[in-house]
Design a protein around this motif. Sequence first.
Motif, PDB file in Angstrom:
ATOM      1  N   LEU A  23       0.862  -1.366  -0.024  1.00  0.00           N
ATOM      2  CA  LEU A  23       0.208  -0.158  -0.083  1.00  0.00           C
ATOM      3  C   LEU A  23       0.997   1.181   0.043  1.00  0.00           C
ATOM      4  CD1 LEU A  23      -2.956   0.937   0.075  1.00  0.00           C
ATOM      5  CD2 LEU A  23      -3.046   0.832   2.150  1.00  0.00           C
ATOM      6  N   LEU A  26       1.951   1.794  -3.545  1.00  0.00           N
ATOM      7  CA  LEU A  26       1.095   2.418  -4.279  1.00  0.00           C
ATOM      8  C   LEU A  26       0.492   3.867  -3.987  1.00  0.00           C
ATOM      9  CD1 LEU A  26      -1.524  -0.422  -4.334  1.00  0.00           C
ATOM     10  CD2 LEU A  26      -0.424   0.141  -6.140  1.00  0.00           C
ATOM     11  N   LEU A  27       0.571   4.168  -2.712  1.00  0.00           N
ATOM     12  CA  LEU A  27       0.460   5.528  -2.468  1.00  0.00           C
ATOM     13  C   LEU A  27       1.356   6.267  -2.698  1.00  0.00           C
ATOM     14  CD1 LEU A  27      -1.646   4.917   1.011  1.00  0.00           C
ATOM     15  CD2 LEU A  27      -2.463   5.693  -1.289  1.00  0.00           C
ATOM     16  N   SER A  29       3.335   6.486  -5.238  1.00  0.00           N
ATOM     17  CA  SER A  29       3.283   6.849  -6.504  1.00  0.00           C
ATOM     18  C   SER A  29       2.272   7.877  -6.967  1.00  0.00           C
ATOM     19  CB  SER A  29       3.172   5.477  -7.477  1.00  0.00           C
ATOM     20  OG  SER A  29       2.024   4.925  -7.272  1.00  0.00           O
ATOM     21  N   ARG A  30       1.604   8.064  -6.110  1.00  0.00           N
ATOM     22  CA  ARG A  30       0.185   8.807  -6.083  1.00  0.00           C
ATOM     23  C   ARG A  30       0.250  10.362  -5.378  1.00  0.00           C
ATOM     24  NH1 ARG A  30      -1.339   3.891  -7.591  1.00  0.00           N
ATOM     25  NH2 ARG A  30      -2.990   3.782  -9.167  1.00  0.00           N
ATOM     26  N   PHE A  64      -9.063  11.501  -4.711  1.00  0.00           N
ATOM     27  CA  PHE A  64      -8.316  10.386  -4.523  1.00  0.00           C
ATOM     28  C   PHE A  64      -9.433   9.255  -3.870  1.00  0.00           C
ATOM     29  CE2 PHE A  64      -7.020   8.102  -0.234  1.00  0.00           C
ATOM     30  CZ  PHE A  64      -6.069   7.327  -1.001  1.00  0.00           C
ATOM     31  N   ASP A  67     -10.673   7.347  -6.552  1.00  0.00           N
ATOM     32  CA  ASP A  67      -9.619   6.331  -7.206  1.00  0.00           C
ATOM     33  C   ASP A  67      -9.296   5.178  -6.285  1.00  0.00           C
ATOM     34  OD1 ASP A  67      -8.044   5.599  -9.502  1.00  0.00           O
ATOM     35  OD2 ASP A  67      -6.453   6.273  -8.417  1.00  0.00           O
ATOM     36  N   LEU A  68      -9.781   5.289  -4.821  1.00  0.00           N
ATOM     37  CA  LEU A  68      -9.373   4.322  -3.828  1.00  0.00           C
ATOM     38  C   LEU A  68      -9.740   2.849  -4.168  1.00  0.00           C
ATOM     39  CD1 LEU A  68      -8.048   4.369  -1.042  1.00  0.00           C
ATOM     40  CD2 LEU A  68     -10.012   4.919  -0.133  1.00  0.00           C
ATOM     41  N   ILE A  71      -7.107   1.701  -6.234  1.00  0.00           N
ATOM     42  CA  ILE A  71      -5.859   1.515  -5.632  1.00  0.00           C
ATOM     43  C   ILE A  71      -5.698   0.343  -4.765  1.00  0.00           C
ATOM     44  CG2 ILE A  71      -4.328   2.629  -3.615  1.00  0.00           C
ATOM     45  CD1 ILE A  71      -5.346   5.377  -4.830  1.00  0.00           C
ATOM     46  N   ASP A  74      -5.267  -4.496  -5.762  1.00  0.00           N
ATOM     47  CA  ASP A  74      -4.220  -5.464  -5.699  1.00  0.00           C
ATOM     48  C   ASP A  74      -4.268  -6.124  -4.166  1.00  0.00           C
ATOM     49  OD1 ASP A  74      -3.384  -4.971  -8.125  1.00  0.00           O
ATOM     50  OD2 ASP A  74      -1.872  -3.551  -7.787  1.00  0.00           O
TER      51      ASP A  74
END
Length: 111
Positions: A23, A26-27, A29-30, A64, A67-68, A71, A74
């Motif tokens: 996580l 992933l976060l 990268s955003r 955000f 898009d959660l 995210i 995965d």
Amino acid sequence: MFSTQLQLKFASIAEAKIAAQSLCDLLRSRISVFDFQGLQVTVGKDGDLAVNVRFKDAAAMTGFEKDLPVILEDIKQAFVFKSSRFSGCACCHLNARPCRHPSQSRPQNRG
């Protein structure tokens, strides 16, 4: 300041640690995509994973949150967990007078 809080509960601390790493990647990268003001990830000893994402404005938080699900997809495929989410606004009063802690001694009046 606006904030989204995620609470994830995994079967074990080992699963929570692995999920936290995924996580975080992933976060991270955003951060610039959603203009994060702050990001905090905490792993608890009982398999709890707490994520706090702070934003400067509501529009960034709303983007955000839309898009959660993508995210988290995965992690949902790799682990079984329970989750909850809270969103809100944090208000700070910056003009408040400082408080004196009771253990601090008061200045002595010498005169």
